[in-house]
Design a protein around this motif. Structure first.
Motif, PDB file in Angstrom:
ATOM      1  N   SER A 213       0.832  -1.212   0.000  1.00 21.00           N
ATOM      2  CA  SER A 213       0.000   0.000   0.000  1.00 21.00           C
ATOM      3  C   SER A 213       0.859   1.251   0.000  1.00 21.00           C
ATOM      4  O   SER A 213       0.552   2.233  -0.683  1.00 21.00           O
ATOM      5  CB  SER A 213      -0.927   0.008   1.216  1.00 21.00           C
ATOM      6  N   SER A 214       1.936   1.227   0.771  1.00 21.08           N
ATOM      7  CA  SER A 214       2.835   2.385   0.804  1.00 21.08           C
ATOM      8  C   SER A 214       3.532   2.578  -0.540  1.00 21.08           C
ATOM      9  O   SER A 214       3.946   3.697  -0.877  1.00 21.08           O
ATOM     10  CB  SER A 214       3.872   2.224   1.914  1.00 21.08           C
ATOM     11  N   ARG A 215       3.623   1.514  -1.332  1.00 22.67           N
ATOM     12  CA  ARG A 215       4.251   1.592  -2.652  1.00 22.67           C
ATOM     13  C   ARG A 215       3.227   1.879  -3.750  1.00 22.67           C
ATOM     14  O   ARG A 215       3.592   2.030  -4.914  1.00 22.67           O
ATOM     15  CB  ARG A 215       4.979   0.284  -2.969  1.00 22.67           C
ATOM     16  N   GLY A 216       1.936   1.924  -3.372  1.00 26.26           N
ATOM     17  CA  GLY A 216       0.900   2.270  -4.342  1.00 26.26           C
ATOM     18  C   GLY A 216       0.501   1.161  -5.287  1.00 26.26           C
ATOM     19  O   GLY A 216      -0.002   1.423  -6.386  1.00 26.26           O
ATOM     20  N   VAL A 217       0.712  -0.085  -4.884  1.00 23.28           N
ATOM     21  CA  VAL A 217       0.406  -1.217  -5.765  1.00 23.28           C
ATOM     22  C   VAL A 217      -1.097  -1.301  -6.039  1.00 23.28           C
ATOM     23  O   VAL A 217      -1.913  -1.222  -5.119  1.00 23.28           O
ATOM     24  CB  VAL A 217       0.887  -2.541  -5.135  1.00 23.28           C
ATOM     25  N   VAL A 218      -1.470  -1.452  -7.308  1.00 21.61           N
ATOM     26  CA  VAL A 218      -2.872  -1.596  -7.694  1.00 21.61           C
ATOM     27  C   VAL A 218      -3.004  -2.723  -8.713  1.00 21.61           C
ATOM     28  O   VAL A 218      -2.042  -3.078  -9.399  1.00 21.61           O
ATOM     29  CB  VAL A 218      -3.439  -0.298  -8.296  1.00 21.61           C
ATOM     30  N   ALA A 219      -4.210  -3.265  -8.805  1.00 21.40           N
ATOM     31  CA  ALA A 219      -4.532  -4.288  -9.798  1.00 21.40           C
ATOM     32  C   ALA A 219      -5.472  -3.690 -10.825  1.00 21.40           C
ATOM     33  O   ALA A 219      -6.310  -2.847 -10.506  1.00 21.40           O
ATOM     34  CB  ALA A 219      -5.184  -5.504  -9.133  1.00 21.40           C
ATOM     35  N   SER A 220      -5.340  -4.119 -12.067  1.00 23.95           N
ATOM     36  CA  SER A 220      -6.224  -3.622 -13.123  1.00 23.95           C
ATOM     37  C   SER A 220      -7.582  -4.283 -13.066  1.00 23.95           C
ATOM     38  O   SER A 220      -8.541  -3.807 -13.663  1.00 23.95           O
ATOM     39  CB  SER A 220      -5.593  -3.857 -14.497  1.00 23.95           C
ATOM     40  N   SER A 221      -7.673  -5.389 -12.315  1.00 21.04           N
ATOM     41  CA  SER A 221      -8.942  -6.094 -12.172  1.00 21.04           C
ATOM     42  C   SER A 221      -8.819  -7.117 -11.064  1.00 21.04           C
ATOM     43  O   SER A 221      -7.740  -7.341 -10.521  1.00 21.04           O
ATOM     44  CB  SER A 221      -9.307  -6.806 -13.485  1.00 21.04           C
ATOM     45  N   ILE A 222      -9.937  -7.719 -10.734  1.00 23.39           N
ATOM     46  CA  ILE A 222      -9.932  -8.879  -9.845  1.00 23.39           C
ATOM     47  C   ILE A 222      -9.405 -10.063 -10.637  1.00 23.39           C
ATOM     48  O   ILE A 222      -9.797 -10.283 -11.780  1.00 23.39           O
ATOM     49  CB  ILE A 222     -11.356  -9.172  -9.348  1.00 23.39           C
ATOM     50  N   GLY A 223      -8.508 -10.833 -10.038  1.00 22.20           N
ATOM     51  CA  GLY A 223      -7.962 -12.005 -10.711  1.00 22.20           C
ATOM     52  C   GLY A 223      -8.045 -13.220  -9.806  1.00 22.20           C
ATOM     53  O   GLY A 223      -8.912 -13.313  -8.949  1.00 22.20           O
ATOM     54  N   VAL A 224      -7.140 -14.159 -10.008  1.00 21.00           N
ATOM     55  CA  VAL A 224      -7.055 -15.333  -9.148  1.00 21.00           C
ATOM     56  C   VAL A 224      -6.410 -14.895  -7.845  1.00 21.00           C
ATOM     57  O   VAL A 224      -5.267 -14.418  -7.848  1.00 21.00           O
ATOM     58  CB  VAL A 224      -6.233 -16.454  -9.813  1.00 21.00           C
ATOM     59  N   GLY A 225      -7.125 -15.030  -6.732  1.00 18.28           N
ATOM     60  CA  GLY A 225      -6.677 -14.457  -5.461  1.00 18.28           C
ATOM     61  C   GLY A 225      -5.597 -15.238  -4.769  1.00 18.28           C
ATOM     62  O   GLY A 225      -5.742 -15.625  -3.607  1.00 18.28           O
ATOM     63  N   GLY A 226      -4.505 -15.477  -5.433  1.00 20.27           N
ATOM     64  CA  GLY A 226      -3.394 -16.197  -4.843  1.00 20.27           C
ATOM     65  C   GLY A 226      -2.136 -15.923  -5.637  1.00 20.27           C
ATOM     66  O   GLY A 226      -1.932 -14.822  -6.157  1.00 20.27           O
ATOM     67  N   VAL A 227      -1.276 -16.924  -5.762  1.00 23.17           N
ATOM     68  CA  VAL A 227      -0.003 -16.753  -6.468  1.00 23.17           C
ATOM     69  C   VAL A 227      -0.189 -16.266  -7.906  1.00 23.17           C
ATOM     70  O   VAL A 227       0.538 -15.370  -8.355  1.00 23.17           O
ATOM     71  CB  VAL A 227       0.808 -18.069  -6.427  1.00 23.17           C
ATOM     72  N   PRO A 228      -1.157 -16.813  -8.681  1.00 19.67           N
ATOM     73  CA  PRO A 228      -1.328 -16.307 -10.059  1.00 19.67           C
ATOM     74  C   PRO A 228      -1.839 -14.872 -10.107  1.00 19.67           C
ATOM     75  O   PRO A 228      -1.925 -14.287 -11.183  1.00 19.67           O
ATOM     76  CB  PRO A 228      -2.383 -17.267 -10.662  1.00 19.67           C
ATOM     77  N   GLY A 229      -2.186 -14.295  -8.955  1.00 20.96           N
ATOM     78  CA  GLY A 229      -2.729 -12.948  -8.917  1.00 20.96           C
ATOM     79  C   GLY A 229      -1.789 -11.888  -9.443  1.00 20.96           C
ATOM     80  O   GLY A 229      -2.236 -10.796  -9.811  1.00 20.96           O
ATOM     81  N   ILE A 230      -0.504 -12.181  -9.520  1.00 15.96           N
ATOM     82  CA  ILE A 230       0.452 -11.182  -9.996  1.00 15.96           C
ATOM     83  C   ILE A 230       0.136 -10.741 -11.414  1.00 15.96           C
ATOM     84  O   ILE A 230       0.438  -9.613 -11.814  1.00 15.96           O
ATOM     85  CB  ILE A 230       1.899 -11.719  -9.892  1.00 15.96           C
ATOM     86  N   PHE A 231      -0.516 -11.601 -12.195  1.00 11.68           N
ATOM     87  CA  PHE A 231      -0.821 -11.242 -13.578  1.00 11.68           C
ATOM     88  C   PHE A 231      -1.926 -10.195 -13.680  1.00 11.68           C
ATOM     89  O   PHE A 231      -2.138  -9.610 -14.747  1.00 11.68           O
ATOM     90  CB  PHE A 231      -1.212 -12.494 -14.372  1.00 11.68           C
ATOM     91  N   SER A 232      -2.655  -9.970 -12.585  1.00 12.10           N
ATOM     92  CA  SER A 232      -3.686  -8.930 -12.585  1.00 12.10           C
ATOM     93  C   SER A 232      -3.160  -7.603 -12.044  1.00 12.10           C
ATOM     94  O   SER A 232      -3.874  -6.603 -12.063  1.00 12.10           O
ATOM     95  CB  SER A 232      -4.889  -9.380 -11.735  1.00 12.10           C
ATOM     96  N   ILE A 233      -1.925  -7.602 -11.553  1.00 17.13           N
ATOM     97  CA  ILE A 233      -1.313  -6.383 -11.031  1.00 17.13           C
ATOM     98  C   ILE A 233      -0.813  -5.520 -12.184  1.00 17.13           C
ATOM     99  O   ILE A 233      -0.258  -6.034 -13.159  1.00 17.13           O
ATOM    100  CB  ILE A 233      -0.138  -6.729 -10.085  1.00 17.13           C
ATOM    101  N   VAL A 234      -1.013  -4.219 -12.089  1.00 17.86           N
ATOM    102  CA  VAL A 234      -0.478  -3.298 -13.097  1.00 17.86           C
ATOM    103  C   VAL A 234       1.039  -3.508 -13.185  1.00 17.86           C
ATOM    104  O   VAL A 234       1.729  -3.562 -12.159  1.00 17.86           O
ATOM    105  CB  VAL A 234      -0.816  -1.840 -12.732  1.00 17.86           C
ATOM    106  N   ALA A 235       1.538  -3.644 -14.406  1.00 15.53           N
ATOM    107  CA  ALA A 235       2.902  -4.130 -14.634  1.00 15.53           C
ATOM    108  C   ALA A 235       3.972  -3.348 -13.892  1.00 15.53           C
ATOM    109  O   ALA A 235       4.957  -3.928 -13.416  1.00 15.53           O
ATOM    110  CB  ALA A 235       3.193  -4.139 -16.136  1.00 15.53           C
TER     111      ALA A 235
END
Length: 469
Positions: free
Chosen positions: A416-438
């Motif tokens: 949160s302090s780094r401002g991490v956001v996701a472009s959408s809801i994805g798989v809520g676990g390890v594969p979730g990184i693919f939903s994170i803004v690059a």
């Protein structure tokens, strides 16, 4: 394994057939509506060979058996209990009677949003692929893949159209699911949802600019001006409209003869709901939705680290109560209103933390059954389903859960302090990184390291010291 004997032991451990209101099963679990969960002998249940764990959620007592075995145990179980096969809906109905108003409200939200999750998660994963192709700096300095290889640009454009469809027509998805849940005709729910995003309406994402310029289009209804705007990405307007539509439809169906219902029920229900939505429901709920979104964004902008610490730590607790389903609607609202969500990345890390704690119990235990349970539930949590790990392992021993939520809180504070956001809801676990803004992949990966290492090491060392596994 004597399945009949296993079923007898399960029936005895849960308090006998008198304690069963309804019973069904899914791919891996018996799902029971019990009269009194307090009389379940948890220790006896955990020692049954066929049982890999158990937990209670949303009024259902669920016993983990395993794929391929659960249906056989279920047949023996219902024969011994003297009850017939029942559907998941029947069991849900039986459990709903024991819920308080808040629990029923949360369950209603869950029943509306969970059916549309496959579309939303798929959209999130496809957006992740688009991010890989279009975000600069991933593979090339200050350039994206399509900058270096322009021939890929049309492929990226096609992917974004496919991915964005679920969000562009989100009210249609919600309308279908909500009206179905409320007991109306799902097709009318789709129509009311699509009415709210009709292309002739001012796009909701252009509304703010139109207000500044003073050119918001309006209808003039006998002297009353009604803003001619759509509700793209909005959750509340279509939820309230769907409930109203259903009530009108059910009212009319009781009073109009079957022979002419096709001519009157749908047209009247849609017209009345549509007018009331554009005149009253839409403007009010649109404002409320924006207040919620703006409030959350302002809070995390001002106190990002504190918000991350609290939400990251409390999410696992919310799962226990079932209240995590309410934040699914908030995530969807955030994505629809702002294009990203800062809450969902913490959800993904919380799930990973619970899985890591379960893996630690697997590594520390000498009991083959507990090792198997730790492994299977850990994998499940890493893929986004945490209830088996929570109730089957972590809460059973308590300290794995504490290590997991503490680690999740630390990771939440960091991302949160780094401002991490996701472009959408994805798989809520390890594969979730693919939903994170690059551009935030590295920071999210650091968060993943935190929730993998800290619960795993902390739980393992404490378990070895305590010697209770």
């Amino acid at each position: 394994m004597d399945l009949k004997k296993q079923a007898e032991q399960i029936l005895e451990a849960i308090g006998g057939k008198e304690n069963i209101s309804a019973a069904t099963h899914c791919v891996t679990r018996l799902r029971l509506a019990l009269v009194d969960e307090g009389i379940v002998d948890q220790e006896k249940l955990n020692n049954i060979d066929a049982v890999k764990g158990s937990f209670s959620t949303n009024g259902q007592f669920q016993i983990v058996i395993g794929q391929g075995t659960v249906d056989k145990v279920y047949k023996e179980f219902i024969a011994l209990a003297g009850i017939g096969e029942q559907s998941k809906e029947e069991v849900k109905e039986a459990t709903a009677q024991k819920m308080n108003p808040l629990q029923r409200a949360i369950k209603t939200l869950a029943d509306i949003f969970i059916p549309i999750l496959p579309a939303i998660v798929t959209a999130g994963l496809l957006l992740g692929i688009n991010n890989i192709l279009t975000s600069p700096g991933i593979f090339f300095d200050e350039q994206s893949v399509i900058d270096v290889y322009p021939q890929w640009s049309d492929i990226a454009n096609m992917i974004i159209i496919i991915a964005n469809t679920a969000f562009v027509f989100l009210p249609g998805l919600i309308g279908w699911s909500a009206v179905k849940k409320f007991g109306g005709s799902p097709i009318l729910g789709i129509v009311i949802g699509l009415i709210l995003v009709h292309p002739d309406l001012l796009n909701a994402w252009s509304y703010g600019e139109a207000v500044k310029e003073g050119n918001v289009p309006v209808w003039n209804l006998f002297g009353m001006e009604v803003e001619k705007i759509g509700y793209q990405g909005q959750v509340l307007p279509v939820l309230v409209a769907s409930y109203l539509l259903t009530q009108i439809e059910l009212f009319l169906r009781k009073r109009i003869p079957d022979s002419v219902q096709l001519l009157f029920v749908g047209p009247i229900a849609l017209l009345v709901t549509g007018f009331l939505t554009f005149i009253i429901i839409g403007p009010i709920t649109f404002a409320i939705g924006n207040w919620i979104t703006d409030g959350l964004v302002a809070t995390f902008d001002t106190f990002a680290w504190l918000g991350g610490l609290i939400y990251g730590g409390l999410y696992g607790v919310l799962v226990i109560t079932g209240m995590h389903h309410t934040f699914l609607a908030v995530d969807i609202q955030l994505v629809g209103s702002t294009g990203t969500t800062f809450l969902w990345p913490m959800l993904a890390l919380s799930n990973i933390a619970q899985g890591s704690a379960a893996f630690a119990i697997m590594a520390a235990s000498k009991d083959e059954k507990l090792r198997g349970l730790g492994f299977s539930t850990g994998v499940s949590a890493w893929l986004g389903i945490t209830e088996p790990a929570l109730f089957g392992v972590n809460l059973r021993f308590k300290y794995p859960f504490i290590f997991a939520i503490a680690s999740s809180a630390i990771a939440g504070l960091y991302i949160s302090s780094r401002g991490v956001v996701a472009s959408s809801i994805g798989v809520g676990g390890v594969p979730g990184i693919f939903s994170i803004v690059a551009e935030y992949w590295l920071d999210f990966a650091i968060g993943m390291v935190i929730v993998i290492v800290l619960p795993l090491v902390g739980t393992f060392l404490y378990a070895k010291r305590k010697k209770d596994v």
